[in-house]
Design a protein around this motif. Sequence first.
Motif, PDB file in Angstrom:
ATOM      1  N   SER A   1      34.402  46.590  49.069  1.00 25.91           N
ATOM      2  CA  SER A   1      34.847  45.581  47.966  1.00 25.91           C
ATOM      3  C   SER A   1      35.856  46.321  47.265  1.00 25.91           C
ATOM      4  O   SER A   1      36.107  47.428  47.219  1.00 25.91           O
TER       5      SER A   1
ATOM      6  N   ALA B   1      38.200  44.977  43.514  1.00 29.26           N
ATOM      7  CA  ALA B   1      38.307  44.188  42.498  1.00 29.26           C
ATOM      8  C   ALA B   1      39.190  44.489  41.505  1.00 29.26           C
ATOM      9  O   ALA B   1      39.244  45.796  41.121  1.00 29.26           O
TER      10      ALA B   1
ATOM     11  N   THR C   1      40.618  44.021  37.646  1.00 26.88           N
ATOM     12  CA  THR C   1      40.105  43.491  36.587  1.00 26.88           C
ATOM     13  C   THR C   1      41.122  43.625  35.437  1.00 26.88           C
ATOM     14  O   THR C   1      41.793  44.650  35.292  1.00 26.88           O
TER      15      THR C   1
ATOM     16  N   VAL D   1      37.446  39.742  35.874  1.00 22.80           N
ATOM     17  CA  VAL D   1      37.925  39.893  37.387  1.00 22.80           C
ATOM     18  C   VAL D   1      38.924  38.769  37.604  1.00 22.80           C
ATOM     19  O   VAL D   1      38.728  37.765  37.659  1.00 22.80           O
TER      20      VAL D   1
ATOM     21  N   ASN E   1      41.079  39.127  40.579  1.00 22.44           N
ATOM     22  CA  ASN E   1      41.059  39.166  41.853  1.00 22.44           C
ATOM     23  C   ASN E   1      39.711  40.156  42.557  1.00 22.44           C
ATOM     24  O   ASN E   1      39.847  41.193  42.260  1.00 22.44           O
ATOM     25  N   HIS E   2      39.429  39.567  43.724  1.00 17.15           N
ATOM     26  CA  HIS E   2      38.404  40.667  44.264  1.00 17.15           C
ATOM     27  C   HIS E   2      38.181  39.871  45.657  1.00 17.15           C
ATOM     28  O   HIS E   2      38.193  38.828  46.249  1.00 17.15           O
TER      29      HIS E   2
ATOM     30  N   GLU F   1      35.310  41.087  49.122  1.00 19.70           N
ATOM     31  CA  GLU F   1      34.030  42.022  49.379  1.00 19.70           C
ATOM     32  C   GLU F   1      33.613  41.436  50.921  1.00 19.70           C
ATOM     33  O   GLU F   1      33.736  40.192  51.208  1.00 19.70           O
TER      34      GLU F   1
ATOM     35  N   TYR G   1      42.284  44.682  51.462  1.00 20.99           N
ATOM     36  CA  TYR G   1      41.979  44.271  50.107  1.00 20.99           C
ATOM     37  C   TYR G   1      42.724  44.850  49.093  1.00 20.99           C
ATOM     38  O   TYR G   1      43.132  44.100  48.029  1.00 20.99           O
TER      39      TYR G   1
ATOM     40  N   ALA H   1      45.164  42.908  46.265  1.00 24.60           N
ATOM     41  CA  ALA H   1      45.097  43.140  44.658  1.00 24.60           C
ATOM     42  C   ALA H   1      46.397  43.517  44.218  1.00 24.60           C
ATOM     43  O   ALA H   1      46.646  42.874  43.023  1.00 24.60           O
TER      44      ALA H   1
ATOM     45  N   GLU I   1      28.801  46.459  44.038  1.00 19.94           N
ATOM     46  CA  GLU I   1      30.364  45.737  44.521  1.00 19.94           C
ATOM     47  C   GLU I   1      31.345  46.206  43.158  1.00 19.94           C
ATOM     48  O   GLU I   1      31.014  46.501  41.978  1.00 19.94           O
TER      49      GLU I   1
ATOM     50  N   LEU J   1      33.549  44.063  41.824  1.00 16.50           N
ATOM     51  CA  LEU J   1      33.453  43.039  40.633  1.00 16.50           C
ATOM     52  C   LEU J   1      32.509  43.513  39.711  1.00 16.50           C
ATOM     53  O   LEU J   1      32.865  43.216  38.446  1.00 16.50           O
TER      54      LEU J   1
END
Length: 231
Positions: free
Chosen positions: A15, A17, A19, A24, A26-27, A29, A43, A47, A190, A192
């Motif tokens: 995952s 994320a 922040t 948060v 954009n994330h 997983e 990923y 982001a 995770e 996030l």
Amino acid sequence: MANILNLETSTEVCSVALTSDGQVVNHHENYDGHTHATLLSAYIKDALDYATSRQMPIDAVAVSVGPGSYTGLRIGLSEAKGLAFGLNVPLIGVNTLKLLTVTAMFKKFYDDETTLFVPMIDARRMEVYTGVYNNALEPVIEEQAMIIDENSFADLLKTNHLVFIGNGAAKVEKVIGNANAEFIAGIKPEALNMMALSEKAFREKEFIDVAYSTPLYLKEFQATKSKKKVL
């Protein structure tokens, strides 16, 4: 507040994320396991593209440093180091056991001072990576690799309410029968949920070395022999 790119690869979950200002924004997983090498870079790119499109400069990179999967931790920390170096930003290391504990705190409110949190990460067979924390995230039992049996945590369970979480907690549930033990299923590390810990570390300038930091393995890696016959 800071814009922080959070990476989490310590278990089967991969995952990422982004922040910002306590949110948060954009994330991504994936829970399938063994996908870190193929999905993590994609990923991260998404982001970073999101941040660029909204003119959000990245202030720090945060990564879970373990304990957990040897392979997952190496992949995550390697990516995080490269990002921090390339972006010229500090690197934050987040303890995976504390991340699980914070996630449980967010899921259910506990105000009893006798409540202690026992995050557990599966280390195969009856062994787990674990520690015990109070409501202030202070260690009651330091992080360690532990082999679980019917007497595990017996002294603490006499006077405390223990909340067991993580993918290793099922092992304890099978062998410990105690009214003071609570098991919360589905708590996973995770990205996030890293926000509270990574933002706190950023405020307090608690950074790890981009070049020389290593994962928190808790025990030495032991390679398993292949069962395939050599012809």
